[in-house]
Design a protein around this motif. Structure first.
Motif, short mmCIF file in Angstrom:
data_model
loop_
_atom_site.label_atom_id
_atom_site.label_comp_id
_atom_site.label_asym_id
_atom_site.label_seq_id
_atom_site.Cartn_x
_atom_site.Cartn_y
_atom_site.Cartn_z
N GLU A 101 0.66 -1.19 0.14
CA GLU A 101 0.20 0.08 0.01
C GLU A 101 0.89 1.17 -0.08
O GLU A 101 2.05 1.10 0.51
CB GLU A 101 -1.05 0.02 1.31
N VAL B 148 -11.13 1.61 3.50
CA VAL B 148 -10.11 2.51 2.99
C VAL B 148 -11.01 3.75 3.01
O VAL B 148 -11.91 4.12 2.17
CB VAL B 148 -9.62 2.30 1.49
N HIS B 149 -10.19 5.13 3.41
CA HIS B 149 -10.81 6.32 3.39
C HIS B 149 -9.76 7.09 2.86
O HIS B 149 -8.54 7.05 3.05
CB HIS B 149 -11.06 7.14 4.67
N THR B 150 -10.04 7.83 1.62
CA THR B 150 -9.08 8.71 1.18
C THR B 150 -9.14 10.23 1.60
O THR B 150 -10.16 10.94 1.59
CB THR B 150 -9.36 8.65 -0.40
N THR B 151 -8.00 10.78 1.91
CA THR B 151 -7.98 12.03 2.22
C THR B 151 -6.87 12.81 1.32
O THR B 151 -6.23 12.35 0.41
CB THR B 151 -7.33 12.26 3.82
N HIS B 152 -6.93 14.15 1.47
CA HIS B 152 -6.13 14.92 0.42
C HIS B 152 -5.24 15.79 1.35
O HIS B 152 -5.60 16.53 2.35
CB HIS B 152 -6.82 15.77 -0.31
N ALA C 7 -3.73 12.82 -2.93
CA ALA C 7 -4.78 11.67 -2.27
C ALA C 7 -3.90 10.77 -1.65
O ALA C 7 -2.91 10.44 -2.08
CB ALA C 7 -5.65 11.11 -3.38
N PRO D 189 -4.38 7.30 0.89
CA PRO D 189 -5.33 6.55 1.63
C PRO D 189 -5.19 6.50 3.21
O PRO D 189 -4.05 6.53 3.65
CB PRO D 189 -5.13 5.04 1.08
#
Length: 190
Positions: free
Chosen positions: A19, A151-155, A160, A162
């Motif tokens: 990952e 899985v949450h995606t943040t910026h 981006a 994960p």
């Protein structure tokens, strides 16, 4: 999953998918964790810790025993075993180290070496309350099953990233610990 089933998948030559981690601008501070697989013969459990609630960084977060590599540590393996003994009283004589996963870089500036080892269940955890609130076990099969991974995606800076989560009973395993478990899952179940 038993020890022999785990080893038949863990010891292979292919490079499994890893990952994405946090792209550090300079070398990360070396750290090591032990992924302790408690061997009950017919099943494996992962020993995890809940960080002490009074800590400045990551209080209450679920983690593996581990921490920064000290000058006295000869290797990542030594660091992981030393930290496990300090945090949960796990004697290194009760651990059979079988390898290490690819290093994982964190937003906090660490480059963590995840050391994998089988643990003899014949020990009583002795918690260092300065570092650890509690220790608990989770079935290895649960954390390796990617159906249990969220899985949450943040910026950040228009990129981006994960963030991984693995729920277990009333706890949430997340962040680097969940990512390293996910990498172990890719290694065992490509």
């Amino acid at each position: 999953m038993t020890r022999s089933e785990f080893l038949s998948q863990f010891h292979h030559l292919r490079q499994p998918h890893s990952e994405p981690d946090f792209p550090l601008r300079k070398a990360g501070r070396p750290a090591a964790v032990l992924i302790p697989l408690i061997d009950y013969g017919n099943s494996l459990q992962v020993l995890l810790t809940e960080r002490a609630h009074h800590l400045k960084h990551h209080p209450g977060q679920i983690s593996f025993p581990g921490g920064a590599v000290d000058e006295t540590d000869r290797s990542f393996f030594d660091a992981a075993l030393r930290e496990a003994e300090e945090e949960v009283g796990l004697p290194s004589t009760h651990v059979d180290v079988v390898g290490m996963l690819p290093k994982y870089r964190t937003i906090s500036g660490y480059e963590i070496a995840p050391v994998v080892g089988f643990v003899n269940p014949d020990f009583t955890p002795l918690i260092d309350k300065n570092e650890v609130e509690s220790a608990f076990e989770v079935p290895l099969a649960h954390v390796l099953n990617r159906k249990n991974h969220l899985v949450h995606t943040t910026h950040r800076n228009k990129q981006a990233f994960p963030i991984y989560f693995i729920p277990w009973q009333h706890r949430m395993i997340w962040g680097a610990t969940a990512a390293m478990l996910r990498n172990l899952s890719h290694h065992i179940h490509p």
